[in-house]
Design an enzyme around this catalytic site. Structure first.
Site, PDB file in Angstrom:
ATOM      1  N   PRO A 319     -35.640 -30.715 -13.519  1.00 51.60           N
ATOM      2  CA  PRO A 319     -36.364 -29.965 -14.571  1.00 51.60           C
ATOM      3  C   PRO A 319     -35.462 -29.315 -15.500  1.00 51.60           C
ATOM      4  CG  PRO A 319     -35.746 -28.669 -12.444  1.00 51.60           C
ATOM      5  CD  PRO A 319     -35.317 -29.981 -12.371  1.00 51.60           C
ATOM      6  N   GLY A 320     -35.804 -29.637 -16.754  1.00 52.89           N
ATOM      7  CA  GLY A 320     -35.239 -28.992 -17.988  1.00 52.89           C
ATOM      8  C   GLY A 320     -35.963 -28.007 -18.815  1.00 52.89           C
ATOM      9  N   ARG A 321     -37.245 -28.524 -19.284  1.00 49.31           N
ATOM     10  CA  ARG A 321     -38.126 -27.712 -19.867  1.00 49.31           C
ATOM     11  C   ARG A 321     -38.625 -26.538 -19.019  1.00 49.31           C
ATOM     12  NH1 ARG A 321     -42.181 -29.836 -23.362  1.00 49.31           N
ATOM     13  NH2 ARG A 321     -41.777 -32.103 -22.537  1.00 49.31           N
ATOM     14  N   ARG A 362     -40.918 -30.672 -32.732  1.00 49.83           N
ATOM     15  CA  ARG A 362     -41.809 -31.322 -31.749  1.00 49.83           C
ATOM     16  C   ARG A 362     -43.359 -31.236 -32.255  1.00 49.83           C
ATOM     17  NH1 ARG A 362     -43.048 -28.705 -27.577  1.00 49.83           N
ATOM     18  NH2 ARG A 362     -43.303 -30.508 -26.390  1.00 49.83           N
ATOM     19  N   CYS A 393     -39.084 -30.164 -47.399  1.00 48.20           N
ATOM     20  CA  CYS A 393     -39.972 -31.091 -48.376  1.00 48.20           C
ATOM     21  C   CYS A 393     -40.866 -32.226 -47.737  1.00 48.20           C
ATOM     22  CB  CYS A 393     -38.990 -31.827 -49.667  1.00 48.20           C
ATOM     23  SG  CYS A 393     -39.733 -32.324 -50.935  1.00 48.20           S
ATOM     24  N   TYR A 423     -35.923 -28.548 -26.352  1.00 42.88           N
ATOM     25  CA  TYR A 423     -36.053 -29.915 -27.141  1.00 42.88           C
ATOM     26  C   TYR A 423     -36.163 -29.147 -28.705  1.00 42.88           C
ATOM     27  CZ  TYR A 423     -36.660 -32.037 -22.983  1.00 42.88           C
ATOM     28  OH  TYR A 423     -36.406 -32.739 -21.673  1.00 42.88           O
TER      29      TYR A 423
END
Length: 482
Positions: A319-321, A362, A393, A423
């Site tokens: 697990p990261g998020r 994201r 832009c 992320y």
């Protein structure tokens, strides 16, 4: 909102529907504890992190600014380590990695999953035990594999036949027997966004189970005495809110474990089911507690192993998020507010901030949703349908696509965007030559910079330019134009 999983099929290419909020929330000041980190709350009229108000953080460190709630991060890491006692939790470094975070997570008993020499270098510099590191990647270079072998990395996850042979040679040269896992694509995908669903067949990662590639990879590894095959790895995607996909994946991975036992007399002691556990970004997201995830995954693996007549292997997850995501928020300063009349006469305020897709890609990349609030004051103004956009832009430079903010929002106000730990900084860029923001850790009402803000001088440091002689030689008419 629920994200399920299903056998891979053509639906993985369909975009997720976007839902525009048509009803304003009754109170724009509420901070949903499922979305915000544990130590974020209101101090007087302001959003505060561990007692430090947004205006103070912005005044001290500038904006845009990533703010990490370190106690929240520690607690999430502890929760996962406890939930998976008897197994291994490898924090997915790709979510966000710096030496401070790597050291903190190691102190809480987590290993780290890295996928490049840069991420490996950060973990090593932070003093993480190399045996607690796992190296991923579909195209690891010879230099990266050599660094991993020479550093004593505990697990290398193999992703191609070329890599198997390459690693065996490097291990032989180093005089070591390297422990490895085989990454298996199991034909199950997370029903989220096509770009973050990673277990269907038509993609770059791993060895296909259905096509027999995974079994062939196992035979190839077994044939190399310099490699010790200790387990199988599977990853079905990201931002998953249920365990249905893991159940199918575990069934298929355990089936390959049984095949390897039958064909090679080798009962592998480890299984890694990857990451993908989701977090709450907006109201209605309902992530599962770590303890519940762990219990369900264990039950699935135990049942499948019992049916296959196998001993239950050591279970690993990545697990990261789910660990870093909710622990961080981003502060922006409002630059302009532009009302735009939509079809039917509805007015939407385009709220431009001093960051954008260079610090959070994201929304543009995945149509991701976020929660945003006015952070430096409380307003009595009515809610106004709004879109928070960046300064780049690019028409797709959107931070929060659809939200409600006070109608009196003005230049100089501060906005806080929740759950930006995963992320966002990790995928940041210098688009339009904008320096990356800093990351500030807040602990016990004290803030400390853990990643410095980039400067224009740093941006120019690698721009070596041409010498006058080079310019003259390159001119098509033998001289410098102008």
């Amino acid at each position: 909102m629920s994200h399920s999983a299903h056998p891979a099929g053509p639906s993985h290419g369909y975009p997720l529907p976007t839902v525009e909020p048509v009803i304003a929330p009754p109170d724009l000041t509420v901070l949903n504890p499922r979305i915000w980190s544990a130590n974020v709350g209101r101090q007087g009229s302001e959003v505060a992190v561990a007692g430090l108000p947004a205006s103070q953080l912005a005044a001290e460190h500038g904006t845009p600014l990533f703010v990490l709630d370190t106690e929240d991060l520690r607690q999430r890491a502890r929760t996962y380590a406890t939930a998976f006692t008897g197994g291994d939790v490898y924090y997915a470094g790709k979510a966000f990695l710096c030496t401070t975070v790597a050291r903190l997570l190691a102190e809480e008993g987590l290993g780290i999953d890295v996928c490049t020499s840069g991420e490996l270098a950060v973990a090593l510099r932070a003093g993480v035990d190399p045996q607690r590191l796992a190296l991923h990647g579909n195209n690891k270079s010879v230099a990266e594999l050599r660094l991993a072998v020479e550093s004593g990395v505990g697990r290398i996850v193999l992703d191609s036949h070329t890599e198997i042979d390459r690693l065996a040679q490097l291990a032989a040269e180093a005089g070591v027997r390297q422990r490895v896992l085989i990454r298996v694509t199991v034909g199950v995908e997370a029903h989220t966004h096509a770009f973050i669903a990673t277990a269907h067949e038509d993609q770059k990662f791993g060895f296909s189970l259905a096509a027999g590639q995974a079994a062939a990879a196992a035979a190839r590894v077994v044939g190399h005495p310099q490699l010790e095959l200790v387990g199988l790895h599977s990853h079905i995607g990201s931002q998953i809110f249920d365990t249905g996909g893991f159940e199918v994946a575990a069934h298929r991975v355990v089936g390959l474990l049984a095949k390897i036992r039958d064909e090679h007399g080798l009962e592998l002691p480890e299984i890694d089911l990857g990451g993908g556990q989701g977090i709450a970004y907006v109201d209605g997201d309902d992530p599962q507690p770590a303890a519940e995830v762990a219990a369900r995954l264990r039950k699935i693996v135990e049942r499948e192993c019992e049916m296959a007549g196998l001993a239950v292997p050591r279970l690993s997850v990545e697990p990261g998020r789910a660990i870093i995501g909710p622990s961080m928020l981003t502060l922006y300063e409002v630059g302009t507010v532009k009302p735009v009349v939509l079809d039917g006469g509805t007015v939407r305020n385009y709220v431009s901030v001093d960051g954008g897709m260079s610090d959070n890609i994201r929304t543009a990349l995945y149509a991701a949703d976020y929660t945003v609030v006015l952070a430096n004051r409380i307003s009595d103004a009515p809610p106004q349908l709004s879109r928070v956009v960046g300064k780049h832009c690019e028409s797709g430079d959107i931070v929060v696509r659809d939200c409600w903010l006070p109608a009196d929002l003005a230049p100089g106000d501060l906005l806080a965007v929740a759950a930006t730990g995963a992320y966002c900084f990790a995928m940041s860029s210098n688009y339009n030559r904008i320096p990356r923001p800093p990351v500030v850790a807040v602990t016990g009402s004290r803030s400390e910079v853990i990643v410095r803000r980039e400067t224009l001088e740093q941006l120019m440091a690698n721009d070596v330019g041409w010498s006058a002689a080079d310019q003259l030689a390159a001119s098509p008419v033998g001289g410098v134009d102008g």
